[in-house]
Design a protein around this motif. Structure first.
Motif, PDB file in Angstrom:
ATOM      1  N   ASP A  32      27.564 -10.373  21.794  1.00 34.67           N
ATOM      2  CA  ASP A  32      26.655 -11.501  21.530  1.00 34.67           C
ATOM      3  C   ASP A  32      27.026 -12.010  20.140  1.00 34.67           C
ATOM      4  O   ASP A  32      26.519 -11.509  19.136  1.00 34.67           O
ATOM      5  CB  ASP A  32      25.208 -10.980  21.599  1.00 34.67           C
ATOM      6  CG  ASP A  32      24.186 -12.013  21.122  1.00 34.67           C
ATOM      7  OD1 ASP A  32      24.584 -13.131  20.741  1.00 34.67           O
ATOM      8  OD2 ASP A  32      22.984 -11.680  21.121  1.00 34.67           O
ATOM      9  N   ALA A  35      24.396 -13.194  17.643  1.00 32.55           N
ATOM     10  CA  ALA A  35      23.655 -12.154  16.917  1.00 32.55           C
ATOM     11  C   ALA A  35      24.336 -11.854  15.583  1.00 32.55           C
ATOM     12  O   ALA A  35      23.681 -11.583  14.583  1.00 32.55           O
ATOM     13  CB  ALA A  35      23.532 -10.891  17.765  1.00 32.55           C
ATOM     14  N   MET A  36      25.669 -11.917  15.564  1.00 33.79           N
ATOM     15  CA  MET A  36      26.390 -11.653  14.303  1.00 33.79           C
ATOM     16  C   MET A  36      26.043 -12.702  13.250  1.00 33.79           C
ATOM     17  O   MET A  36      25.814 -12.387  12.089  1.00 33.79           O
ATOM     18  CB  MET A  36      27.897 -11.682  14.529  1.00 33.79           C
ATOM     19  CG  MET A  36      28.438 -10.357  14.980  1.00 33.79           C
ATOM     20  SD  MET A  36      30.236 -10.413  14.870  1.00 33.79           S
ATOM     21  CE  MET A  36      30.605  -9.035  15.926  1.00 33.79           C
ATOM     22  N   VAL A  39      22.582 -12.025  12.065  1.00 32.85           N
ATOM     23  CA  VAL A  39      22.498 -10.881  11.149  1.00 32.85           C
ATOM     24  C   VAL A  39      22.948 -11.293   9.749  1.00 32.85           C
ATOM     25  O   VAL A  39      22.305 -10.958   8.748  1.00 32.85           O
ATOM     26  CB  VAL A  39      23.360  -9.696  11.657  1.00 32.85           C
ATOM     27  CG1 VAL A  39      23.467  -8.615  10.593  1.00 32.85           C
ATOM     28  CG2 VAL A  39      22.781  -9.125  12.934  1.00 32.85           C
ATOM     29  N   LEU A  66      27.108  -3.134  10.237  1.00 33.46           N
ATOM     30  CA  LEU A  66      26.438  -3.592  11.459  1.00 33.46           C
ATOM     31  C   LEU A  66      26.980  -2.883  12.694  1.00 33.46           C
ATOM     32  O   LEU A  66      28.187  -2.777  12.878  1.00 33.46           O
ATOM     33  CB  LEU A  66      26.688  -5.116  11.578  1.00 33.46           C
ATOM     34  CG  LEU A  66      26.365  -5.803  12.888  1.00 33.46           C
ATOM     35  CD1 LEU A  66      24.867  -5.785  13.158  1.00 33.46           C
ATOM     36  CD2 LEU A  66      26.881  -7.242  12.863  1.00 33.46           C
ATOM     37  N   THR A  67      26.072  -2.407  13.537  1.00 33.59           N
ATOM     38  CA  THR A  67      26.496  -1.855  14.831  1.00 33.59           C
ATOM     39  C   THR A  67      25.588  -2.394  15.932  1.00 33.59           C
ATOM     40  O   THR A  67      24.430  -2.722  15.682  1.00 33.59           O
ATOM     41  CB  THR A  67      26.420  -0.302  14.863  1.00 33.59           C
ATOM     42  OG1 THR A  67      25.125   0.096  14.428  1.00 33.59           O
ATOM     43  CG2 THR A  67      27.478   0.352  14.012  1.00 33.59           C
ATOM     44  N   PHE A  68      26.162  -2.491  17.126  1.00 30.44           N
ATOM     45  CA  PHE A  68      25.376  -2.853  18.301  1.00 30.44           C
ATOM     46  C   PHE A  68      25.293  -1.584  19.146  1.00 30.44           C
ATOM     47  O   PHE A  68      26.305  -1.100  19.657  1.00 30.44           O
ATOM     48  CB  PHE A  68      26.054  -3.991  19.073  1.00 30.44           C
ATOM     49  CG  PHE A  68      26.049  -5.295  18.305  1.00 30.44           C
ATOM     50  CD1 PHE A  68      24.896  -6.058  18.212  1.00 30.44           C
ATOM     51  CD2 PHE A  68      27.186  -5.743  17.654  1.00 30.44           C
ATOM     52  CE1 PHE A  68      24.879  -7.248  17.495  1.00 30.44           C
ATOM     53  CE2 PHE A  68      27.180  -6.936  16.939  1.00 30.44           C
ATOM     54  CZ  PHE A  68      26.022  -7.686  16.865  1.00 30.44           C
ATOM     55  N   THR A  77      20.481  -4.290  17.726  1.00 23.61           N
ATOM     56  CA  THR A  77      21.253  -4.761  16.576  1.00 23.61           C
ATOM     57  C   THR A  77      20.808  -3.945  15.370  1.00 23.61           C
ATOM     58  O   THR A  77      19.644  -4.013  14.958  1.00 23.61           O
ATOM     59  CB  THR A  77      20.966  -6.258  16.333  1.00 23.61           C
ATOM     60  OG1 THR A  77      21.218  -6.964  17.553  1.00 23.61           O
ATOM     61  CG2 THR A  77      21.841  -6.816  15.231  1.00 23.61           C
ATOM     62  N   LEU A  79      21.360  -2.839  11.430  1.00 22.62           N
ATOM     63  CA  LEU A  79      21.957  -3.157  10.130  1.00 22.62           C
ATOM     64  C   LEU A  79      21.513  -2.100   9.122  1.00 22.62           C
ATOM     65  O   LEU A  79      20.313  -1.875   8.952  1.00 22.62           O
ATOM     66  CB  LEU A  79      21.508  -4.553   9.667  1.00 22.62           C
ATOM     67  CG  LEU A  79      22.074  -5.025   8.334  1.00 22.62           C
ATOM     68  CD1 LEU A  79      23.578  -5.255   8.426  1.00 22.62           C
ATOM     69  CD2 LEU A  79      21.369  -6.296   7.863  1.00 22.62           C
ATOM     70  N   ASP A  83      16.934  -1.005  12.926  1.00 23.27           N
ATOM     71  CA  ASP A  83      16.976  -1.868  14.111  1.00 23.27           C
ATOM     72  C   ASP A  83      16.334  -3.217  13.775  1.00 23.27           C
ATOM     73  O   ASP A  83      15.118  -3.299  13.583  1.00 23.27           O
ATOM     74  CB  ASP A  83      16.221  -1.172  15.258  1.00 23.27           C
ATOM     75  CG  ASP A  83      16.298  -1.973  16.553  1.00 23.27           C
ATOM     76  OD1 ASP A  83      16.699  -3.156  16.520  1.00 23.27           O
ATOM     77  OD2 ASP A  83      15.964  -1.398  17.613  1.00 23.27           O
ATOM     78  N   SER A  85      16.785  -6.009  15.735  1.00 20.64           N
ATOM     79  CA  SER A  85      16.923  -6.844  16.944  1.00 20.64           C
ATOM     80  C   SER A  85      15.866  -7.949  17.023  1.00 20.64           C
ATOM     81  O   SER A  85      16.189  -9.089  17.369  1.00 20.64           O
ATOM     82  CB  SER A  85      16.806  -5.992  18.207  1.00 20.64           C
ATOM     83  OG  SER A  85      17.613  -4.862  18.111  1.00 20.64           O
ATOM     84  N   ARG A  89      15.390 -12.828  15.713  1.00 15.69           N
ATOM     85  CA  ARG A  89      15.108 -13.777  16.808  1.00 15.69           C
ATOM     86  C   ARG A  89      14.027 -14.784  16.466  1.00 15.69           C
ATOM     87  O   ARG A  89      13.248 -15.162  17.321  1.00 15.69           O
ATOM     88  CB  ARG A  89      14.699 -13.011  18.076  1.00 15.69           C
ATOM     89  CG  ARG A  89      15.774 -12.124  18.642  1.00 15.69           C
ATOM     90  CD  ARG A  89      16.888 -12.895  19.305  1.00 15.69           C
ATOM     91  NE  ARG A  89      18.110 -12.098  19.315  1.00 15.69           N
ATOM     92  CZ  ARG A  89      19.329 -12.588  19.480  1.00 15.69           C
ATOM     93  NH1 ARG A  89      19.511 -13.869  19.658  1.00 15.69           N
ATOM     94  NH2 ARG A  89      20.385 -11.807  19.452  1.00 15.69           N
TER      95      ARG A  89
END
Ligand code: DC
Length: 223
Positions: A32, A35-36, A39, A66-68, A77, A79, A83, A85, A89
């Motif tokens: 996605d 999302a990057m 972030v 950053l990891t998914f 998501t 950081l 979390d 996520s 949004r």
């Protein structure tokens, strides 16, 4: 070569939902890319970095921790171990993401990170420029569109399902402004790749969109 399917298009076209279903069906990895950008915008806002300061944004972009992470209902998501996520949004972060995404150095800072997702057995990636810039060699490129009015209706419905009341006119205005910025920016504008399959989802259901893309994936022997 790792098979890559790119699904680009404006916000609300259904590309996130469709990408997830297709990645699940094919057992492919998922990216996605929006999302990057979200972030990076979130981290910039949190650290008080000016949204026009390309050099600082570049440094932040390449150094994001950053990891998914796969979770029960999708991908979280994460950081710096947290979390985020849900925090990425909202409209504030979305608007900031759209602004910084117009800066060439910001895009450059995230490019390599996106390409690293193309690993076996394959990738379904969604965004704005995955077929044109990030994966120009992708085996299947889709451009998923829908009218601004339909995307605004979907957004209002989605918010109402979460118990949030919102104004259709205001949402439509925000969508049109964001579209204009994404489509007219000089770097990596939102346009279909020359060899993209263009799908207009305005009056299609999600299963119909998925089947249209899967048919093409089968024709190209991606599954
Ligand atoms: O898909 P989204 O709404 O989560 O994306 C947030 C913003 O990031 C959007 O306004 C455009 C930008 N974006 C981009 O420029 N390129 C991508 N590949 C993905 C998103």
């Amino acid at each position: 070569m790792t098979p890559v399917i790119t699904i680009d298009g404006p916000g609300g076209s259904g590309k996130g939902t469709v990408s997830k279903i297709i990645a699940d069906q094919l057992h492919f990895n998922i990216l996605d890319s929006g999302a990057m950008y979200r972030v990076l915008a979130y981290a910039a806002l949190k650290n008080g970095i000016d949204l026009g300061d390309e050099d600082r944004l570049y440094d932040l972009g390449v150094s994001l921790n950053l990891t998914f992470t796969p979770v029960d209902d999708g991908v979280a998501t994460v950081l710096d171990g947290e979390d985020i996520s849900l925090r990425i949004r909202n409209e504030e972060v979305g608007g900031a993401a759209s602004k910084i995404a117009a800066l060439p150095k910001v895009r450059a800072s995230l490019l390599e990170r996106q390409r690293q997702f193309a690993t076996a057995p394959g990738l379904v990636g969604d965004g704005r420029d995955l077929g044109t810039v990030v994966f120009p060699e992708a085996q299947l490129k889709v451009f998923l569109d829908a009218s601004a009015e339909e995307r605004a209706r979907r957004r209002v419905k989605q918010m109402e399902q979460k118990g949030v009341n919102c104004d259709y006119g205001q949402i439509l205005k925000e969508i049109q402004e964001r579209d204009h910025r994404d489509r007219t920016r000089p770097v990596a504008p939102l346009v279909p790749a020359a060899d993209a399959l263009v799908v207009d989802s305005t009056s299609m259901t999600i299963p119909e969109v998925v089947e249209t893309i899967m048919k093409e994936a089968r024709a190209r022997k991606l599954c």
